[in-house]
Every structure is written in structure tokens, then in C-alpha cells.
Design a protein around this motif. Structure first.
Motif, PDB file in Angstrom:
ATOM      1  N   GLY A  97       0.797  -1.223   0.000  1.00  0.00           N
ATOM      2  CA  GLY A  97       0.000   0.000   0.000  1.00  0.00           C
ATOM      3  C   GLY A  97       0.827   1.267   0.000  1.00  0.00           C
ATOM      4  N   LEU A  98       0.325   2.262   0.715  1.00  0.00           N
ATOM      5  CA  LEU A  98       0.961   3.578   0.752  1.00  0.00           C
ATOM      6  C   LEU A  98       2.383   3.544   1.308  1.00  0.00           C
ATOM      7  CD1 LEU A  98       0.698   6.564   0.131  1.00  0.00           C
ATOM      8  CD2 LEU A  98      -0.352   6.872   2.368  1.00  0.00           C
ATOM      9  N   PRO A  99       2.660   2.795   2.384  1.00  0.00           N
ATOM     10  CA  PRO A  99       4.058   2.769   2.846  1.00  0.00           C
ATOM     11  C   PRO A  99       5.030   2.266   1.774  1.00  0.00           C
ATOM     12  CG  PRO A  99       2.612   1.913   4.547  1.00  0.00           C
ATOM     13  CD  PRO A  99       1.768   2.095   3.304  1.00  0.00           C
ATOM     14  N   ARG A 100       4.618   1.274   0.999  1.00  0.00           N
ATOM     15  CA  ARG A 100       5.479   0.782  -0.088  1.00  0.00           C
ATOM     16  C   ARG A 100       5.712   1.896  -1.098  1.00  0.00           C
ATOM     17  NH1 ARG A 100       4.460  -4.624  -3.522  1.00  0.00           N
ATOM     18  NH2 ARG A 100       5.602  -5.499  -1.783  1.00  0.00           N
ATOM     19  N   GLU A 101       4.666   2.608  -1.456  1.00  0.00           N
ATOM     20  CA  GLU A 101       4.798   3.699  -2.426  1.00  0.00           C
ATOM     21  C   GLU A 101       5.728   4.799  -1.907  1.00  0.00           C
ATOM     22  OE1 GLU A 101       3.661   3.511  -5.518  1.00  0.00           O
ATOM     23  OE2 GLU A 101       2.920   1.528  -4.970  1.00  0.00           O
ATOM     24  N   GLU A 102       5.682   5.054  -0.602  1.00  0.00           N
ATOM     25  CA  GLU A 102       6.573   6.058  -0.008  1.00  0.00           C
ATOM     26  C   GLU A 102       8.034   5.627  -0.119  1.00  0.00           C
ATOM     27  OE1 GLU A 102       5.117   6.694   3.953  1.00  0.00           O
ATOM     28  OE2 GLU A 102       3.367   7.804   3.261  1.00  0.00           O
ATOM     29  N   TRP A 103       8.306   4.344   0.111  1.00  0.00           N
ATOM     30  CA  TRP A 103       9.683   3.860   0.008  1.00  0.00           C
ATOM     31  C   TRP A 103      10.158   3.856  -1.436  1.00  0.00           C
ATOM     32  CZ3 TRP A 103      13.541   2.964   3.435  1.00  0.00           C
ATOM     33  CH2 TRP A 103      13.206   3.122   4.775  1.00  0.00           C
ATOM     34  N   ILE A 104       9.265   3.562  -2.368  1.00  0.00           N
ATOM     35  CA  ILE A 104       9.627   3.639  -3.785  1.00  0.00           C
ATOM     36  C   ILE A 104       9.911   5.096  -4.154  1.00  0.00           C
ATOM     37  CG2 ILE A 104       8.785   3.313  -6.162  1.00  0.00           C
ATOM     38  CD1 ILE A 104       9.584   0.702  -4.780  1.00  0.00           C
ATOM     39  N   ALA A 105       9.127   6.027  -3.620  1.00  0.00           N
ATOM     40  CA  ALA A 105       9.377   7.452  -3.879  1.00  0.00           C
ATOM     41  C   ALA A 105      10.747   7.870  -3.328  1.00  0.00           C
ATOM     42  CB  ALA A 105       8.269   8.303  -3.267  1.00  0.00           C
ATOM     43  N   ARG A 106      11.105   7.368  -2.149  1.00  0.00           N
ATOM     44  CA  ARG A 106      12.442   7.654  -1.599  1.00  0.00           C
ATOM     45  C   ARG A 106      13.523   7.101  -2.516  1.00  0.00           C
ATOM     46  NH1 ARG A 106      11.760   6.197   4.818  1.00  0.00           N
ATOM     47  NH2 ARG A 106      10.092   7.682   5.235  1.00  0.00           N
ATOM     48  N   LEU A 107      13.304   5.893  -2.990  1.00  0.00           N
ATOM     49  CA  LEU A 107      14.245   5.258  -3.910  1.00  0.00           C
ATOM     50  C   LEU A 107      14.414   6.109  -5.166  1.00  0.00           C
ATOM     51  CD1 LEU A 107      15.910   2.827  -4.929  1.00  0.00           C
ATOM     52  CD2 LEU A 107      13.761   1.817  -5.676  1.00  0.00           C
ATOM     53  N   GLU A 108      13.313   6.616  -5.682  1.00  0.00           N
ATOM     54  CA  GLU A 108      13.378   7.448  -6.875  1.00  0.00           C
ATOM     55  C   GLU A 108      14.140   8.747  -6.620  1.00  0.00           C
ATOM     56  OE1 GLU A 108       9.239   7.580  -7.978  1.00  0.00           O
ATOM     57  OE2 GLU A 108       9.507   5.872  -9.337  1.00  0.00           O
ATOM     58  N   THR A 109      14.002   9.296  -5.429  1.00  0.00           N
ATOM     59  CA  THR A 109      14.772  10.492  -5.071  1.00  0.00           C
ATOM     60  C   THR A 109      16.264  10.178  -5.071  1.00  0.00           C
ATOM     61  OG1 THR A 109      12.954  11.367  -3.743  1.00  0.00           O
ATOM     62  CG2 THR A 109      15.162  12.227  -3.276  1.00  0.00           C
ATOM     63  N   ILE A 110      16.630   9.040  -4.529  1.00  0.00           N
ATOM     64  CA  ILE A 110      18.043   8.634  -4.515  1.00  0.00           C
ATOM     65  C   ILE A 110      18.548   8.411  -5.933  1.00  0.00           C
ATOM     66  CG2 ILE A 110      19.646   6.822  -3.764  1.00  0.00           C
ATOM     67  CD1 ILE A 110      17.789   6.572  -1.247  1.00  0.00           C
ATOM     68  N   LEU A 111      17.706   7.869  -6.796  1.00  0.00           N
ATOM     69  CA  LEU A 111      18.083   7.697  -8.199  1.00  0.00           C
ATOM     70  C   LEU A 111      18.414   9.036  -8.844  1.00  0.00           C
ATOM     71  CD1 LEU A 111      15.471   5.064  -9.344  1.00  0.00           C
ATOM     72  CD2 LEU A 111      17.929   4.853  -9.611  1.00  0.00           C
ATOM     73  N   VAL A 112      17.576  10.032  -8.584  1.00  0.00           N
ATOM     74  CA  VAL A 112      17.810  11.360  -9.154  1.00  0.00           C
ATOM     75  C   VAL A 112      19.103  11.959  -8.595  1.00  0.00           C
ATOM     76  CG1 VAL A 112      16.913  13.717  -9.291  1.00  0.00           C
ATOM     77  CG2 VAL A 112      15.394  11.778  -9.670  1.00  0.00           C
TER      78      VAL A 112
END
Length: 178
Positions: A97-112
Motif C-alpha cells: 500500500g501507501l508505505p510501499r509507495e513512499e519507500w519507492i518514492a524515496r528510492l526514486e529520489t536517490i536515483l535522481v
């Protein structure tokens, strides 16, 4: 200080300070969209200043050893980011759910962030004459792109997606990192 490409350094620093100040005011006034835009502008100014300082350090380094130390500092920061891909992905895999999406968003920030750092390293790679230093950077970039590819494969195998991961991989390949 000598004026480089684009804005003078003084103007760039002023743009950064003004953007942060105005963003802080917008944040206090609950104008979040404007604050985000201003913080983004400030981050672009900071990113440009970082590139200028790195270029200056590389150009004025008194020896190859000094350039190598700078490249090693940048490379270990990039290796830190790359290790964070797997960490954030592992945490996201344990959630839903939402917690997974938040961690994926963090991952995407690290990618950038990692992409931005690679963008700083590429000019060094292209301009450096020392073959030993060039080989070190090439190895670093190969490790980085391998980390991105593994991330994309892991996301796919776990039924998760990240458009940002695909964009970063495409950007890397467009810039000749393979």
C-alpha cells in the motif's frame, strides 16, 4: 571571481539565497506549490555551483593524485547511493500500500541524486588525460549502470514499477554509459 558559463557566480549565489528565502515565506504561508517550485530553483542553483566548484578543483589540482582523491570522494558518494537502491527496495518489498509507495518514492529520489552526481563526474571522465584515473571513473560508471539495471530487473521481478528508474537508465545509456 571569474565569470563562467551562464550566470556569474555572485548572481548564482544570489539567485539561490533569494529562492530559498522566498520558498521559506511561501511555506510559512501554506503556498506549498510555489514553495516547491522555488526550492527546486534553489536546488538547481546549488547543483550548478557544485559543478563549478568540481570543475575548478579538477582544473587547479596540482597533481593527478589530487584529482584522484576528488574522484574517489565523488565515487564513494555514488557507491553509497547505489547501495541505498537495494536497501530501499528491500524495505519496500516488505510493505504494501501507501508505505510501499513512499519507500519507492524515496528510492526514486536517490536515483535522481545519483544521476545528478554522475552528471558531475562525466565531464571529468571526458576531459581527464590520465589513463589510470579515466579507468577508475569508467569502472565506477559501469558499477553504477549495473546497479540501475539490477534495480529495474528487481522491480520487474517483484511486480513493482518505477518510471524514474527507467528514465535514469535511459539517460545513462543516452550519455554513453553502458
Amino acid at each position: 571571481m571569474e565569470e563562467l558559463e551562464g550566470d556569474s557566480t555572485r548572481a548564482l549565489l544570489q539567485r539561490f539565497k533569494e529562492a530559498v528565502g522566498r520558498a521559506d515565506e511561501c511555506l510559512s504561508g501554506h503556498d506549498y506549490q510555489q514553495a516547491m517550485a522555488l526550492y527546486f530553483d534553489a536546488s538547481r542553483s546549488a547543483d550548478e555551483m557544485t559543478q563549478r566548484f568540481i570543475n575548478l578543483l579538477i582544473k587547479t589540482a596540482p597533481s593527478v593524485a589530487h584529482r584522484t582523491i576528488l574522484v574517489e570522494v565523488l565515487s564513494w558518494r555514488l557507491r553509497y547511493y547505489t547501495a541505498q537502491y537495494d536497501y530501499h527496495l528491500a524495505v519496500a518489498q516488505t510493505l504494501s500500500g501507501l508505505p510501499r509507495e513512499e519507500w519507492i518514492a524515496r528510492l526514486e529520489t536517490i536515483l535522481v541524486l545519483s544521476q545528478s552526481l554522475v552528471d558531475k563526474i562525466l565531464p571529468i571522465f571526458r576531459d581527464v588525460d590520465d589513463e589510470g584515473l579515466k579507468a577508475r571513473i569508467k569502472n565506477l560508471l559501469e558499477d553504477w549502470i549495473t546497479g540501475i539495471r539490477n534495480l529495474v530487473l528487481n522491480l520487474q521481478s517483484w511486480g513493482m514499477a518505477s518510471a524514474q528508474a527507467s528514465r535514469v537508465l535511459e539517460w545513462a545509456m543516452d550519455n554513453g554509459i553502458e
